[in-house]
Design an enzyme around this catalytic site. Structure first.
Site, PDB file in Angstrom:
ATOM      1  N   HIS A  34       0.828  -1.219   0.000  1.00  0.00           N
ATOM      2  CA  HIS A  34       0.000   0.000   0.000  1.00  0.00           C
ATOM      3  C   HIS A  34       0.859   1.265   0.000  1.00  0.00           C
ATOM      4  CE1 HIS A  34      -3.649  -2.378   0.924  1.00  0.00           C
ATOM      5  NE2 HIS A  34      -2.817  -3.098   1.679  1.00  0.00           N
ATOM      6  N   SER A  73      20.020  15.200 -18.513  1.00  0.00           N
ATOM      7  CA  SER A  73      19.408  16.521 -18.573  1.00  0.00           C
ATOM      8  C   SER A  73      20.237  17.447 -19.442  1.00  0.00           C
ATOM      9  CB  SER A  73      19.284  17.115 -17.164  1.00  0.00           C
ATOM     10  OG  SER A  73      18.880  18.458 -17.216  1.00  0.00           O
ATOM     11  N   LYS A 125      23.117  14.475 -14.126  1.00  0.00           N
ATOM     12  CA  LYS A 125      21.843  13.793 -13.863  1.00  0.00           C
ATOM     13  C   LYS A 125      21.765  12.477 -14.635  1.00  0.00           C
ATOM     14  CE  LYS A 125      17.028  15.157 -13.112  1.00  0.00           C
ATOM     15  NZ  LYS A 125      16.358  13.906 -13.434  1.00  0.00           N
ATOM     16  N   GLU A 185      11.704   3.928 -18.744  1.00  0.00           N
ATOM     17  CA  GLU A 185      10.730   4.809 -19.399  1.00  0.00           C
ATOM     18  C   GLU A 185      10.354   4.278 -20.774  1.00  0.00           C
ATOM     19  OE1 GLU A 185      12.682   8.580 -19.227  1.00  0.00           O
ATOM     20  OE2 GLU A 185      12.438   8.751 -17.052  1.00  0.00           O
TER      21      GLU A 185
END
Length: 462
Positions: free
Chosen positions: A184, A314, A320, A327
């Site tokens: 949860h 980035s 980054k 993705e």
């Protein structure tokens, strides 16, 4: 040299580019349906193989002369030897055409006939009467659909197995690496990272089994049904001969001993197998989602996992690193979910004796299989292979978890254990401090009962 030549079909004369191998029906379709993506070349190659097998079967049944039959076979062999780039030049039609795929079937017939003319102009080969002899678009196109779907699954299955193998390496390596569990989206009792990965492995093994179990339904071919399923104009034994030859070409035991009325108007086999692709996509979405969240950070997220740096993340933030493989595979999964609607709805459109959503159905199916094959392999090689664990972060989160109090419950009861967890949360103290302060547990008992590794039952790999 003129730019165009004139050919005629049953509707009249048509201007065709002089260098094109296609004929008037292809040219009409090229102009009438210019929108969307090209018909997949896998379908074209399958149709060519069907035409070759039909020519051979017709020769064996004395339905066509050896001179004509052998010329058709030779022309098709030369077409099949072409690269995809070169083959595409003579197959310019789009997916969004007639729902039976008739224009692509005729594109194939016309190209083969004109290729025959190039090879031997002294033998007349007609697209309908010779190349399409004993066939109809209504049975050749669904036959090609099933064949290319099986081909696509053949490519997907090794990619899934490859990911399973990569995950198993991590499962074994981190079988005893304890971390906090989560249910949860809240803290739960401990498990090991290896155990967590074993769930991913099992899900993918189930998906692979679903594909292996369901795909054989696609071995049933519609060939021989001709126009409406009755087999009008097909020579006796021709469908079985074509299925036998397709089996030799593709390495699967195809059969033409099927109900042709089903084969022309229903595509439930493609629908159910795509359902397995959707299930695989759903599991891949879950797995990729877990990995990217557990790797979030590196300092302001969960930070339990370290992912490979495959490219700068980035254009403005130096250093980054983003979970790009996750993705990609989750976006592919989204596309598969959408394609499943297309396949299911298309499968429902069997109007009387024929389904009229064939091209879009098989295009969606092939896109799903191709997307999953590529993104799963990338996910395995460029994310899972280089994945490592941040054990210090896992230990930090585990030490701060309140749900390990569950191990005290068999000794002091659920109610008193809950009070200890609530007291620790309210005071911002450790669980051990709250437990000792409660007077219900001694330090010796706490240390004995709060064995994190023991809580995971790691010796049980079920």
């Amino acid at each position: 040299m003129p730019e165009f030549r004139t050919e005629s079909d049953t509707l009249g004369p048509v201007q065709i580019p002089v260098s094109a191998l296609w004929g008037p029906q292809t040219e009409r379709s090229r102009n009438n349906f210019p929108t969307g993506q090209f018909m997949p070349l896998a379908i074209i190659r399958a149709l060519l193989n069907i035409k070759k097998a039909a020519a051979q079967a017709n020769m064996e049944s004395n339905q066509i002369s050896e001179e004509k039959g052998n010329l058709i076979v030779k022309a098709i062999d030369e077409l099949l030897a072409l690269s995809d780039e070169d083959l595409r030049k003579d197959f310019p039609l789009k997916v969004y055409q007639t729902g039976s795929g008739t224009q692509t079937n005729m594109n194939t017939n016309e190209v083969v006939a004109n290729k025959c003319k190039q090879l031997n102009p002294n033998v007349e080969i007609l697209p309908n009467d010779d190349v399409n002899k004993g066939q109809s678009s209504n049975d050749t196109f669904p036959t090609a659909m099933n064949i290319v779907a099986v081909e696509a699954i053949d490519k997907l299955e090794p990619a899934v197995q490859h990911l399973i193998d990569e995950l198993k390496v991590k499962q074994e390596k981190y079988w005893h690496t304890v971390k906090v569990g989560r249910t949860h989206l809240q803290d739960a009792t401990p498990l090991t990272f290896g155990q967590e990965i074993s769930g991913y492995v099992s899900a993918l093994e189930h998906d692979l089994n679903y594909l292996k179990t369901l795909t054989p339904t696609l071995l049933e071919l519609a060939i021989g049904g001709t126009a409406v399923g009755t087999g009008l104009n097909a020579a006796p034994g021709m469908p079985e001969k074509i299925a036998e030859k397709m089996s030799a070409v593709y390495g699967h035991q195809f059969t033409a001993k099927t109900n042709k009325f089903y084969g022309l108007s229903h595509h439930s086999g493609l629908d159910v197998v795509h359902g397995a692709l959707k299930s695989l996509a759903a599991d891949m979405f879950k797995i990729a989602q877990d990995i990217r969240f557990l790797a979030s950070g590196p300092r302001a997220g969960y930070g339990e996992l370290n992912i490979p740096a495959n490219e700068p993340g980035s254009s403005i933030m130096p250093g980054k690193v983003n979970p790009t493989q996750a993705e990609a595979v989750t976006m592919a999964a989204m596309r598969v979910f959408g394609n499943d609607v297309v396949v299911g709805m298309s499968s429902s459109q069997g109007n009387f004796e024929m389904n009229v959503f064939k091209p879009v159905l098989i295009d969606a199916f092939l896109e799903s299989a191709d997307l999953l094959t590529g993104t799963i392999k990338g996910f395995a090689d460029k994310m899972i292979h280089g994945l490592t664990v941040n054990e210090d972060r896992m230990k930090e989160l585990l030490d701060n978890s309140l749900m390990t109090v569950t191990a005290l419950s068999p000794h002091i009861g659920y109610h008193d254990s809950a009070k200890i967890a609530q007291a620790a949360d309210k005071a911002g103290s450790t669980l051990k401090e709250a437990a000792l302060q409660s007077g219900k547990v001694t330090e010796e008992q706490y240390d004995e009962w709060m064995d994190m590794l023991k809580m995971t039952n790691v010796d049980r790999k079920d």
